[in-house]
Design a protein around this motif. Structure first.
Motif, PDB file in Angstrom:
ATOM      1  N   UNK A 313      83.080  -5.178  44.158  1.00 24.57           N
ATOM      2  CA  UNK A 313      82.856  -3.638  44.005  1.00 24.57           C
ATOM      3  C   UNK A 313      82.222  -3.345  42.624  1.00 24.57           C
ATOM      4  N   UNK A 314      81.212  -2.473  42.558  1.00 21.31           N
ATOM      5  CA  UNK A 314      80.783  -2.040  41.287  1.00 21.31           C
ATOM      6  C   UNK A 314      80.504  -0.574  41.472  1.00 21.31           C
ATOM      7  N   UNK A 315      79.934   0.045  40.470  1.00 24.20           N
ATOM      8  CA  UNK A 315      79.549   1.598  40.636  1.00 24.20           C
ATOM      9  C   UNK A 315      78.030   1.472  41.043  1.00 24.20           C
ATOM     10  N   UNK A 316      77.435   2.498  41.255  1.00 25.10           N
ATOM     11  CA  UNK A 316      75.948   2.420  41.215  1.00 25.10           C
ATOM     12  C   UNK A 316      75.212   2.655  40.051  1.00 25.10           C
ATOM     13  N   UNK A 317      75.934   2.982  39.019  1.00 24.09           N
ATOM     14  CA  UNK A 317      75.366   3.168  37.821  1.00 24.09           C
ATOM     15  C   UNK A 317      75.384   2.074  36.484  1.00 24.09           C
ATOM     16  N   UNK A 318      76.397   1.254  36.929  1.00 23.06           N
ATOM     17  CA  UNK A 318      76.707  -0.003  36.160  1.00 23.06           C
ATOM     18  C   UNK A 318      77.002  -1.038  36.846  1.00 23.06           C
ATOM     19  N   UNK A 319      76.733  -2.533  36.283  1.00 21.98           N
ATOM     20  CA  UNK A 319      77.062  -3.421  37.099  1.00 21.98           C
ATOM     21  C   UNK A 319      78.124  -4.284  36.375  1.00 21.98           C
ATOM     22  N   UNK A 320      79.524  -3.910  36.757  1.00 22.02           N
ATOM     23  CA  UNK A 320      80.776  -4.404  36.128  1.00 22.02           C
ATOM     24  C   UNK A 320      80.770  -5.981  36.950  1.00 22.02           C
ATOM     25  N   UNK A 321      80.954  -7.100  36.204  1.00 18.33           N
ATOM     26  CA  UNK A 321      81.457  -8.408  36.747  1.00 18.33           C
ATOM     27  C   UNK A 321      82.633  -8.947  35.861  1.00 18.33           C
ATOM     28  N   UNK A 322      83.152  -9.813  36.768  1.00 16.49           N
ATOM     29  CA  UNK A 322      84.111 -10.772  36.262  1.00 16.49           C
ATOM     30  C   UNK A 322      83.895 -12.088  36.639  1.00 16.49           C
ATOM     31  N   UNK A 323      84.717 -13.009  35.791  1.00 14.32           N
ATOM     32  CA  UNK A 323      84.479 -14.212  36.056  1.00 14.32           C
ATOM     33  C   UNK A 323      85.430 -14.718  36.963  1.00 14.32           C
ATOM     34  N   UNK A 324      85.057 -14.895  38.540  1.00 13.15           N
ATOM     35  CA  UNK A 324      86.020 -15.146  39.343  1.00 13.15           C
ATOM     36  C   UNK A 324      85.758 -16.521  39.968  1.00 13.15           C
ATOM     37  N   UNK A 325      84.595 -17.169  39.979  1.00 16.58           N
ATOM     38  CA  UNK A 325      84.133 -18.410  40.816  1.00 16.58           C
ATOM     39  C   UNK A 325      83.918 -19.428  39.573  1.00 16.58           C
ATOM     40  N   UNK A 326      84.035 -19.363  38.454  1.00 14.80           N
ATOM     41  CA  UNK A 326      83.666 -20.240  37.634  1.00 14.80           C
ATOM     42  C   UNK A 326      85.159 -21.168  37.444  1.00 14.80           C
ATOM     43  N   UNK A 327      86.293 -20.988  37.870  1.00 18.67           N
ATOM     44  CA  UNK A 327      87.422 -21.771  37.688  1.00 18.67           C
ATOM     45  C   UNK A 327      87.585 -23.179  38.382  1.00 18.67           C
ATOM     46  N   UNK A 328      87.254 -23.166  39.759  1.00 14.33           N
ATOM     47  CA  UNK A 328      87.655 -24.414  40.383  1.00 14.33           C
ATOM     48  C   UNK A 328      86.863 -25.540  39.882  1.00 14.33           C
ATOM     49  N   UNK A 333      87.511 -31.806  39.280  1.00 15.50           N
ATOM     50  CA  UNK A 333      86.359 -32.488  39.198  1.00 15.50           C
ATOM     51  C   UNK A 333      85.668 -32.817  40.772  1.00 15.50           C
ATOM     52  N   UNK A 334      84.528 -32.509  41.136  1.00 15.25           N
ATOM     53  CA  UNK A 334      84.037 -32.610  42.238  1.00 15.25           C
ATOM     54  C   UNK A 334      82.380 -32.814  42.187  1.00 15.25           C
ATOM     55  N   UNK A 335      82.295 -34.010  42.890  1.00 11.89           N
ATOM     56  CA  UNK A 335      80.670 -34.387  42.940  1.00 11.89           C
ATOM     57  C   UNK A 335      79.662 -33.389  43.370  1.00 11.89           C
ATOM     58  N   UNK A 336      80.214 -32.363  44.424  1.00 15.00           N
ATOM     59  CA  UNK A 336      79.615 -31.446  45.019  1.00 15.00           C
ATOM     60  C   UNK A 336      80.216 -30.183  44.893  1.00 15.00           C
ATOM     61  N   UNK A 337      79.472 -29.330  44.446  1.00 13.88           N
ATOM     62  CA  UNK A 337      80.097 -27.717  44.355  1.00 13.88           C
ATOM     63  C   UNK A 337      79.084 -26.699  44.263  1.00 13.88           C
ATOM     64  N   UNK A 338      79.511 -25.499  44.857  1.00 17.85           N
ATOM     65  CA  UNK A 338      78.498 -24.217  44.910  1.00 17.85           C
ATOM     66  C   UNK A 338      79.561 -23.121  44.667  1.00 17.85           C
ATOM     67  N   UNK A 339      79.022 -22.405  43.793  1.00 25.03           N
ATOM     68  CA  UNK A 339      79.736 -21.038  43.305  1.00 25.03           C
ATOM     69  C   UNK A 339      78.798 -20.001  43.487  1.00 25.03           C
ATOM     70  N   UNK A 365      92.528 -17.376  45.134  1.00 23.42           N
ATOM     71  CA  UNK A 365      91.784 -17.963  46.413  1.00 23.42           C
ATOM     72  C   UNK A 365      92.017 -19.816  46.074  1.00 23.42           C
ATOM     73  N   UNK A 366      91.347 -19.841  44.878  1.00 23.60           N
ATOM     74  CA  UNK A 366      91.292 -21.571  44.655  1.00 23.60           C
ATOM     75  C   UNK A 366      92.577 -22.394  44.649  1.00 23.60           C
ATOM     76  N   UNK A 367      93.641 -21.754  44.192  1.00 27.01           N
ATOM     77  CA  UNK A 367      95.007 -22.514  44.309  1.00 27.01           C
ATOM     78  C   UNK A 367      95.751 -22.338  45.670  1.00 27.01           C
ATOM     79  N   UNK A 368      95.495 -21.319  46.393  1.00 27.18           N
ATOM     80  CA  UNK A 368      95.935 -21.443  47.632  1.00 27.18           C
ATOM     81  C   UNK A 368      95.395 -22.277  48.561  1.00 27.18           C
ATOM     82  N   UNK A 369      93.832 -22.402  48.625  1.00 25.32           N
ATOM     83  CA  UNK A 369      93.113 -23.380  49.100  1.00 25.32           C
ATOM     84  C   UNK A 369      93.592 -24.913  48.944  1.00 25.32           C
TER      85      UNK A 369
END
Length: 745
Positions: A313-328, A333-339, A365-369
Motif C-alpha cells: 500500500x501507498x498513498x495517492x500523493x507519494x510512492x513509499x517503497x520498501x526493500x521487500x523482494x531483494x533479499x532471497x 544463490x539460484x540460477x533462476x530468479x524473478x523478483x 515470506x522467504x524464510x517460511x518458504x
C-alpha cells in the motif's frame, strides 16, 4: 598506566540515571514561559471536502486564543517538501491545513490554540465540521488489480529496486524436484513509541525560533521548517537530546511540528502542540503487504528457482517503497530468479519506515518458504541453508565485505540445543502443549552516509565532541563517547559528547542501522585530525622530542602524547594548550564514504534466529518459551547496548508474529483500534528466556570502525522462525501475521 580501549566494553548508558529519575527532558516537557497550547482536530471522514466548521462559536469560549484552519492559515512557501526531507519518497508531500480537501481519515483539519492544554482539548472536542464526502479506497486486497511499479526517485539510493531477472523461472519451477509456494500477508502496523509526538516552539523574535521536537533528525526538521516557512536556516534551531523511542516514526517531520511553528510565527508566542495516543495513528505506518513466493530445488535440495512478488500500500500523493523482494537472491544463490514489487495507491496517509522496513516483511515470506522446501526435501533446516549458502552476493555479482553467517548457525544451534529437535511435526510435547522448534536467517544491509563532527581539546585537557545526531534510545550518546575517548586515549569521564542540536555539525536522520557507522566514522575522522594537530603543536615546542615524527610514531594516552619506542618521552595535553596561547584546539571534519571502494562489495549484517514455542493443543494459545539470536555485525562497539538492541528486536518479533496489527474497517476507511488497549503488544508475561550471541566478525571494508549496525538485524529473522516453530509444533503452515489462536483451532 595506559587506558584500556573503551570500544568493545559493555559501558552502561551515560544518560540512564537522568532518564529513570525523570531529569531528562523530552520535547513536551521543557519549561517555557508565556506558553500557548495547541490541540489538533482530525477529520472524521476518509475522503471529500470540508464545507464548514463552527469556529466562531468555539472562539467565544474564554481562554481560546485562535483556531487555525485552511481558511485562515498564513501564506507559506509551500515548496515541494520532498527536497528538504531526507526520508521523503517520490511525490508531493502532505501539507497540513493547505486546502479543504480530505485525503485520509484522521487528517488534521484545525488547530485549537488556548491558554491551557485542557481548554484546547475541550474546544477540540466540540469543534464540528460539515463535509462533502466522496467514494474512497482503503482495502489493499480488494484493489490488487491497480498495482503498478513505483515512481523512480532519490529514495532508490537507499531502497534499490528489485534485482534483474535471471534464467527462466517458469522452466526451472516446472523442472524442480521440490517446489514450495505461498501467499503471505501482514496488516497495518503503527510504531507507538512510548513518548508521544510533541513540539515546543520558542519564538525568539524577528523570525527566529528554537524548537524542541520529538524527532530522529534535528537537521532534517531544521531544513523542513526553514523551507516551508521561508526562514534562514541559521534562524531555526531544533533541539532533541532525548527521544522516547522512534522506530522510524520520527524520520520525517510530522504535522505537529508544522502546526507548532506556524502558530508561533503567526502569534509571536511560544507554542506547544502535543498529539494524544489516538492521533499517533494518523500519520505513517508499516504498510500492509501481500507477497507470493514460488521456490524450487533439485532432488538433493539445491535451490534452482526463486520467485518473490510483493504488492504494498501507498498513498495517492507519494510512492513509499520498501526493500521487500531483494533479499532471497542475496541470501540464496539460484540460477533462476524473478523478483517483482508493486504499489497500490489508496486513500491513506503515506506509510513510513518502521523498524527493519521491508526486511522484516520480506524475510517472513522467504524464510517460511525455505523452511517448507527443506521439510519437503527431508533435510534439516540448518543443513538446507548450509547447502545453499551464498559465499558471494550473486544478486549483484559482488563478494561480501565479510560474512560469518555459518558461525551464526553453528553457535546459535549449539546454544539453543537444536540437536534435540525431532524433525517430525507434532512429535514433541510438554503435557498438553505441542512443542515446536523453528529457525530462520536474517540479513540487513550495512549502510554509511556522510556526516560531520567537531572535536575540541579544552583548556583543561579534556575532549568535547559535537554532532547534531539524535539518540532515540539506542545508546548513541554512550557509544559515541566511547569512540571519541579512544581517539585520544582518554578515560570516559574526560570526554563529553554534545548532540541532538541542529546547530551542531551535520548528521543525517537516525535510522537504517547506519548511525554508529556514519557518525562514529565522522568522530574518528575528527579525532584523527585533532591528533595530527596536537602532534604538530608538540613538534614546534622548543627542544621537542617529537620533531620529524609521524603520527604512527606516537601514542595518545592518559592525557599525554608519548613516543611509542620510548614512553618516558611525553608531553601533556595541557602543555599543548599552553603552547597554543591558552586557547582550545579544535577541528571539524566531514566524513564522506568512499563509494568506489564500497560498491565493490555487498555489505550486510547477518543473523540466525532459533525459537521454541508451546501451543496449547485444545485452545490454540501460542507461547514463545525461549529464543536465541546469533548475530554477525562486525565490530560490536558496546556489547551491553548492542545486546539491548537485539533483545528489543526479539521482543518486537514476538509482537509482529503473534500480536501486533492495526485493524481497518474499510466501510469507513478508518483504523478501529487507535489505542494501546486494543492495539496489542507484548506484556512482561509474554516474554520469557531470550538470549543473544555476537559472533566475532572482522570487516575492514564497511568503515574504519568495522561496525555494521544492529538496530534492525534483531527483528528480521525471528518472526519467520516463530512461524516455522508453529508449523513444527502443529503441522499447520500459517502465512498470515499476526498468527492468532483461532487459526490453530
Amino acid at each position: 598506566m595506559s587506558i584500556k580501549p573503551l570500544i568493545g566494553q559493555p559501558i552502561s548508558r551515560l544518560e540512564g540515571h537522568l532518564k529513570v529519575t525523570g531529569a531528562a527532558k523530552y520535547a513536551g516537557e521543557y519549561n517555557v514561559s508565556d506558553l500557548l497550547y495547541g490541540y489538533v482536530v482530525n477529520s472524521t471522514i476518509t475522503k471529500g471536502k470540508i464545507i464548514s466548521m463552527n469556529t466562531d462559536e468555539v472562539k467565544k469560549i474564554p481562554g481560546i486564543v485562535e483556531i487555525f484552519t485552511h481558511e485562515n492559515r498564513p501564506s507559506l512557501a509551500w515548496f515541494d517538501m520532498q527536497y528538504s526531507d531526507m526520508d521523503a519518497p517520490p511525490g508531493s508531500p502532505f501539507r497540513p491545513l493547505h486546502k479543504p480537501d480530505i485525503k485520509y481519515n484522521g487528517q488534521p483539519i484545525a488547530l485549537i490554540v488556548a491558554e491551557t492544554f485542557e481548554l484546547a482539548r475541550y474546544a477540540a472536542s466540540i469543534l464540528k465540521a460539515e463535509y462533502q464526502t466522496e467514494a474512497f479506497k482503503t482495502d489493499l486486497e480488494a484493489n490488487l488489480g491497480e498495482g503498478r511499479k513505483p515512481q523512480p526517485g532519490l529514495a532508490t539510493m537507499l531502497k534499490p529496486p528489485p534485482p534483474k531477472d535471471k534464467g527462466d523461472i517458469d522452466l526451472a519451477l516446472s523442472a524442480a524436484a521440490f517446489t514450495s509456494k505461498g501467499t503471505f500477508t501482514h496488516g497495518t502496523e503503527h510504531h507507538n513509541p512510548l513518548e508521544l509526538f510533541a513540539t515546543t516552539t520558542v519564538y525568539e523574535g524577528k523570525g527566529k525560533v528554537t524548537i524542541y521536537d520529538k524527532t530522529q533528525g534535528t537537521v532534517n526538521c531544521q531544513l523542513y521548517v526553514g523551507n516551508v516557512f521561508g526562514l534562514h536556516f541559521k534562524d531555526v534551531r531544533v533541539i532533541s537530546p532525548y527521544v522516547g523511542g522512534g522506530f522510524g516514526s520520527g524520520l520525517r517531520p510530522q504535522y505537529q511540528l508544522f502546526l507548532s511553528v506556524m502558530v508561533a510565527l503567526e502569534l509571536k508566542r511560544n507554542v506547544r502542540v502535543t498529539l494524544d495516543r489516538s492521533q499517533m495513528f494518523t500519520f505513517g505506518h508499516r504498510p500492509p503487504t501481500i507477497q507470493k513466493t514460488k521456490f524450487g530445488s533439485d532432488i538433493n535440495g539445491k535451490i534452482t528457482a526463486l520467485y518473490h512478488e510483493a504488492t504494498a500500500e501507498t498513498s495517492l500523493y507519494e510512492d513509499y517503497t520498501e526493500t521487500v523482494v531483494n533479499w532471497a537472491p542475496m541470501i540464496y544463490p539460484s540460477p533462476n530468479s524473478k523478483m517483482e514489487y508493486n504499489l497500490v495507491p489508496l486513500d491513506v496517509f503515506t506509510p513510513i519506515d518502521m523498524r527493519a522496513p521491508g526486511g522484516s516483511t520480506g524475510l517472513h515470506a522467504i524464510e517460511s518458504t525455505i523452511d517448507d522446501l527443506a521439510h519437503q526435501a527431508k533435510i534439516d533446516p540448518i543443513q538446507f541453508r548450509l547447502l545453499n549458502y551464498a559465499e558471494r552476493d550473486e544478486s549483484v555479482n559482488r563478494p561480501f565485505s565479510s560474512k560469518e553467517l555459518k558461525q551464526c548457525f553453528i553457535q546459535g544451534a549449539e546454544k539453543f540445543g537444536w540437536d534435540k529437535r525431532n524433525p517430525e511435526p507434532r512429535s514433541m510435547r510438554n503435557g498438553n502443549k505441542l512443542v515446536g522448534y523453528g529457525m530462520a536467517t536474517g540479513a540487513w544491509e550495512s549502510m554509511i552516509l556522510p556526516a560531520r563532527a567537531e572535536a575540541i581539546l579544552t583548556t583543561e585537557g579534556k575532549l568535547i565532541v559535537k554532532s547534531a545526531v539524535t539518540d532515540i534510545g539506542t545508546g548513541t550518546l554512550t557509544v559515541m563517547s566511547q569512540i571519541a575517548a579512544d581517539e585520544l586515549g582518554l578515560p570516559l569521564d574526560q570526554v563529553t559528547f554534545e548532540y541532538g542540536d541542529s546547530k551542531m555539525p551535520f548528521a543525517p536522520i537516525q535510522g537504517g542501522s547506519f548511525t554508529v557507522s556514519t557518525v562514529g566514522s565522522a568522530i574518528k575522522a575528527a579525532g584523527k585530525a585533532l591528533r595530527k594537530k596536537l602532534l604538530k603543536i608538540a613538534q614546534h615546542i622548543p627542544h621537542s622530542a617529537f620533531k620529524g615524527l609521524e603520527i604512527e610514531d606516537v601514542v595518545f594516552q592518559d592525557g599525554y602524547i608519548r613516543l611509542k619506542l620510548d614512553p618516558s618521552k611525553e608531553i601533556a595535553f595541557t602543555a599543548l594548550i599552553h603552547a597554543n596561547k591558552g586557547k582550545v584546539i579544535r577541528t571539524k571534519n566531514f566524513n564522506v564514504p568512499n563509494l568506489l571502494k564500497l560498491k565493490k562489495h555487498s555489505r550486510a549484517a547477518h543473523s540466525a534466529a532459533f525459537v521454541e514455542v508451546e501451543v496449547d493443543e485444545e485452545l490454540g494459545v501460542i507461547n514463545v518459551t525461549r529464543a536465541v539470536t546469533a548475530v554477525a555485525a562486525g565490530k560490536i562497539i558496546n556489547p551491553k547496548t548492542a545486546r539491548s538492541q537485539i533483545l528489543g528486536g526479539m521482543v518486537w518479533s514476538i509482537s509482529k508474529a503473534l500480536r501486533e496489527e492495526t485493524i481497518s474497517d474499510h466501510n469507513f476507511g478508518k483504523y478501529m483500534n487507535q489505542n494501546l488497549g486494543e492495539y496489542h503488544i507484548p506484556v512482561h508475561a509474554d516474554i520469557h528466556d531470550l538470549d543473544v550471541i555476537f559472533v566475532e566478525e572482522n570487516d575492514e571494508i564497511v568503515n574504519e570502525l568495522g561496525s555494521k549496525g544492529i538496530g534492525e538485524i534483531g527483528l528480521v529473522g525471528m518472526p519467520p522462525a516463530i512461524a516455522n516453530a508453529i508449523f513444527h509444533a502443529t503441522g499447520k503452515r500459517i502465512n498470515e501475521f499476526p498468527i492468532h489462536f483461532d487459526k490453530l483451532l
